[in-house]
Design a protein around this motif. Structure first.
Motif, PDB file in Angstrom:
ATOM      1  N   ILE A  30      -9.669 -10.371 -33.224  1.00  0.00           N
ATOM      2  CA  ILE A  30      -9.935 -10.935 -31.892  1.00  0.00           C
ATOM      3  C   ILE A  30      -9.786 -12.451 -32.003  1.00  0.00           C
ATOM      4  O   ILE A  30     -10.527 -13.104 -32.748  1.00  0.00           O
ATOM      5  CB  ILE A  30     -11.362 -10.573 -31.415  1.00  0.00           C
ATOM      6  CG1 ILE A  30     -11.520  -9.050 -31.343  1.00  0.00           C
ATOM      7  CG2 ILE A  30     -11.672 -11.217 -30.074  1.00  0.00           C
ATOM      8  CD1 ILE A  30     -12.942  -8.586 -31.068  1.00  0.00           C
ATOM      9  N   SER A  31      -8.822 -12.977 -31.290  1.00  0.00           N
ATOM     10  CA  SER A  31      -8.539 -14.412 -31.391  1.00  0.00           C
ATOM     11  C   SER A  31      -9.627 -15.230 -30.678  1.00  0.00           C
ATOM     12  O   SER A  31     -10.408 -14.690 -29.885  1.00  0.00           O
ATOM     13  CB  SER A  31      -7.186 -14.726 -30.750  1.00  0.00           C
ATOM     14  OG  SER A  31      -7.305 -14.537 -29.353  1.00  0.00           O
ATOM     15  N   HIS A  32      -9.628 -16.526 -30.921  1.00  0.00           N
ATOM     16  CA  HIS A  32     -10.558 -17.436 -30.245  1.00  0.00           C
ATOM     17  C   HIS A  32     -10.411 -17.310 -28.718  1.00  0.00           C
ATOM     18  O   HIS A  32     -11.410 -17.215 -27.996  1.00  0.00           O
ATOM     19  CB  HIS A  32     -10.247 -18.869 -30.704  1.00  0.00           C
ATOM     20  CG  HIS A  32     -11.120 -19.910 -30.097  1.00  0.00           C
ATOM     21  ND1 HIS A  32     -12.356 -20.235 -30.617  1.00  0.00           N
ATOM     22  CD2 HIS A  32     -10.942 -20.720 -29.013  1.00  0.00           C
ATOM     23  CE1 HIS A  32     -12.898 -21.193 -29.871  1.00  0.00           C
ATOM     24  NE2 HIS A  32     -12.061 -21.503 -28.897  1.00  0.00           N
ATOM     25  N   GLU A  33      -9.161 -17.259 -28.261  1.00  0.00           N
ATOM     26  CA  GLU A  33      -8.935 -17.191 -26.801  1.00  0.00           C
ATOM     27  C   GLU A  33      -9.489 -15.892 -26.229  1.00  0.00           C
ATOM     28  O   GLU A  33     -10.136 -15.880 -25.180  1.00  0.00           O
ATOM     29  CB  GLU A  33      -7.435 -17.282 -26.469  1.00  0.00           C
ATOM     30  CG  GLU A  33      -6.842 -18.672 -26.585  1.00  0.00           C
ATOM     31  CD  GLU A  33      -6.735 -19.172 -28.038  1.00  0.00           C
ATOM     32  OE1 GLU A  33      -6.698 -18.326 -28.960  1.00  0.00           O
ATOM     33  OE2 GLU A  33      -6.711 -20.408 -28.229  1.00  0.00           O
ATOM     34  N   GLU A  34      -9.251 -14.775 -26.953  1.00  0.00           N
ATOM     35  CA  GLU A  34      -9.759 -13.489 -26.461  1.00  0.00           C
ATOM     36  C   GLU A  34     -11.291 -13.494 -26.482  1.00  0.00           C
ATOM     37  O   GLU A  34     -11.937 -12.991 -25.555  1.00  0.00           O
ATOM     38  CB  GLU A  34      -9.207 -12.336 -27.315  1.00  0.00           C
ATOM     39  CG  GLU A  34      -9.514 -10.976 -26.715  1.00  0.00           C
ATOM     40  CD  GLU A  34      -9.111  -9.790 -27.606  1.00  0.00           C
ATOM     41  OE1 GLU A  34      -9.666  -8.704 -27.407  1.00  0.00           O
ATOM     42  OE2 GLU A  34      -8.251  -9.973 -28.502  1.00  0.00           O
TER      43      GLU A  34
END
Ligand SMILES: Cc1cc2nc3c(=O)[nH]c(=O)nc-3n(C[C@H](O)[C@H](O)[C@H](O)COP(=O)(O)OP(=O)(O)OC[C@H]3O[C@@H](n4cnc5c(N)ncnc54)[C@H](O)[C@@H]3O)c2cc1C
Length: 510
Positions: free
Chosen positions: A343-347
């Protein structure tokens, strides 16, 4: 004289009214019942009165009056100790000394050294707002609990957060205390008339006294110095979510080298599904006495696109671009497990529950986790806080045991491991409907069953709700208990400061 009988209260209050003023002594029913409320099993414990000192001299006056009349006190900073006792005293007839109402100033801020000297009432939100106002150069390490919680009160309870400054007591340096005998003490270099290093040097000449005032009842702390972390230009989080309950052991084994090497600088939060989702939604099918089923849990996981366990952490750096290779390294490290979704920072920022973790890594307080209180109706919440080595098998074994115990008591398993290099604090939140007697009893029995099971595993809690402090102290060896009592006898010979807190001294019962 009969120590702490209610008969002493009017005399004590008369003396205190004369020294700190009528306005700062409250006995109204509405006030004392509010201060007696907890979220714990069993009944509330309203104090006879609440007093609000405005200075260290007034704290000395209150302590002297308590000694003169044999009255027991219960000091709080902001009293946001939700899930451990809130503002309620540990024993009957203890007068609450609410320091936070009037002693809530940041006394000094050393921008070169990153040191704030605070009074007990300075909250995480207040500290954060002040740091932003002063140019956003430093951050305070916050908890994921109430933003109104006291920076000092939390440190005195061995509270912790998530950045490299997570150990809150370790980040204090130099305290001022009014001892139970009425004497005023400044620790470390604070004892020198001309002290320059009071809040800079932790280990100056002589014994290290500060630790005596953490999780104890030997004095009332009236100020302390806190070290603050310089705010990095860029902060990027990462997270991975795993589908199965039994993935836990492998995740812990994967976290350990990242933390031992210092590659990941933050604590790593490893949360189960319900820890995260109870802050986003309420119980989907609440029936008193029945725990959520695995099928219902899987439905919730799908609806929120999260698995059984989600681990997160963050990197600090000069820019997002500088941090990107570190995130890639941690991705390939977890990819070697052959399962789990990145899970990316943006997500993460799109998910309220993951975004609140990112806020904690950035030193920003959030009310998000407080929403767990609405998972079931009736507002019951208790923390059970065993520590566990970062050992694959022991973590898995103890986690299965917790799930089984809570389910057998009709409760849900909410768990967050706050992972360091060798050790994780395994926070459980027990949530139940306090207005249903059987559920309240089940919560009490579940806490005791958990405590017994972890004791059998050789694992002790990090702190405890006031109701169970005697029990946890009784597990410690004779020498420890006798030493704690001996110190109490010297520093607070009449036993006026929160006897019973942390199982030291004897609290009166109603
Ligand atoms: C959802 C949720 C999440 C949480 N997350 C975290 C977390 O991440 N980390 C964490 O550490 N906690 C966490 N907590 C626990 C709790 O809310 C915090 O510890 C809170 O900051 C305590 O508030 P306070 O400092 O105002 O408490 P206070 O009640 O003022 O202090 C705590 C205790 O310390 C003693 N004390 C306080 N001040 C003094 C003083 N000046 N002199 C002598 N004794 C004193 C008192 O006995 C008091 O009972 C969480 C709670 C909830 C509900």
């Amino acid at each position: 004289m009969n120590l702490n009988s209610q008969a002493q209260t009017p005399k004590f209050l008369d003396i205190v009214r004369r020294s700190i003023g009528d306005d700062w002594v409250h006995t109204a029913d509405a006030t004392v019942s509010r201060y007696g409320e907890t979220t714990l099993p069993g009944s509330d414990n309203p104090p006879p009165a609440v007093v609000y000192p405005g200075s260290v001299d007034e704290v000395v006056a209150i302590v002297n009056a308590a000694n003169e009349t044999g009255t027991q006190l219960f000091p709080i900073s902001n009293g946001n100790n939700i899930s451990q006792g809130s503002r309620a005293p540990v024993g009957a007839n203890q007068i609450v000394v609410d320091l936070g109402r009037r002693m809530n100033r940041i006394l000094d801020f050393n921008e070169d050294m990153g040191i704030a000297t605070v009074e007990p009432g300075v909250s995480y939100q207040q500290m954060h707002d002040e740091l932003v106002r002063r140019g956003d150069r430093f951050m305070v390490d916050v908890t994921s609990g109430p933003p109104a919680g006291s920076v000092l009160g939390n440190a005195l309870d061995k509270g912790a957060g998530y950045t490299p400054y997570a150990d809150h007591f370790a980040m204090t340096c130099g305290m001022e205390i009014v001892l139970g005998n009425g004497q005023r003490l400044r620790t470390g270099d604070g004892a020198l008339e001309t002290a320059r290093n009071w809040h800079m040097s932790k280990y100056s000449y002589g014994p290290y006294l500060d630790g005596l005032f953490v999780q104890s009842n030997y004095g009332i702390v009236t100020q302390a110095g806190f070290w603050l972390m310089p705010k990095p230009p860029a902060i990027r989080s990462f997270a991975f979510t795993f589908d199965n309950d039994d993935d836990l052991g492998d995740i812990v084994a994967a976290i350990r080298p990242l933390r031992m090497s210092g590659f990941v600088p933050t604590m790593m939060r490893l949360c189960n599904d319900l820890w995260l989702l109870a802050s986003e939604t309420s119980h989907p099918s609440y029936v008193s006495g029945r725990s959520i089923t695995d099928d219902e849990r899987k439905d919730l996981q799908r609806a929120h696109n999260l698995g059984s366990w989600t681990v997160s952490g963050a990197f600090y750096g000069a820019s997002d671009a500088q941090i990107a290779p570190m995130v890639e390294r941690v991705r390939s490290h977890f990819a070697s497990l052959g399962r789990g979704r990145y899970i990316s920072h943006e997500e993460a920022m799109e998910s309220p529950t993951l975004a609140s973790a990112v806020a904690a890594y950035a030193g920003v307080p959030s009310v998000h986790e407080m929403k767990q209180l609405a998972w079931r109706p009736g507002g019951g919440m208790a923390s059970f806080t065993p520590g566990v080595p970062m050992d694959r098998d022991l973590v898995l074994q103890s986690s299965r045991k917790s799930r089984e115990i809570l389910r057998s008591h009709g409760l849900e398993y909410l768990k967050m491991y706050v992972c360091g290099p060798r050790f994780a604090r395994g926070l459980h939140h027990l949530l139940w409907n306090r207005t249903v007697e059987a559920e309240d009893r089940a919560a009490d029995q579940a806490y005791k069953a958990l405590a017994a099971a972890y004791t059998d595993l050789g694992l002790q809690v990090g702190r405890s709700p006031i109701r169970y402090q005697d029990f946890h102290m009784s597990l410690l060896g004779d020498a420890t208990r006798k030493t704690c009592e001996a110190i109490k006898d010297v520093l607070d010979p009449r036993g006026i400061i929160a006897p019973g807190r942390y199982g030291i001294g004897r609290a009166a019962t109603a």
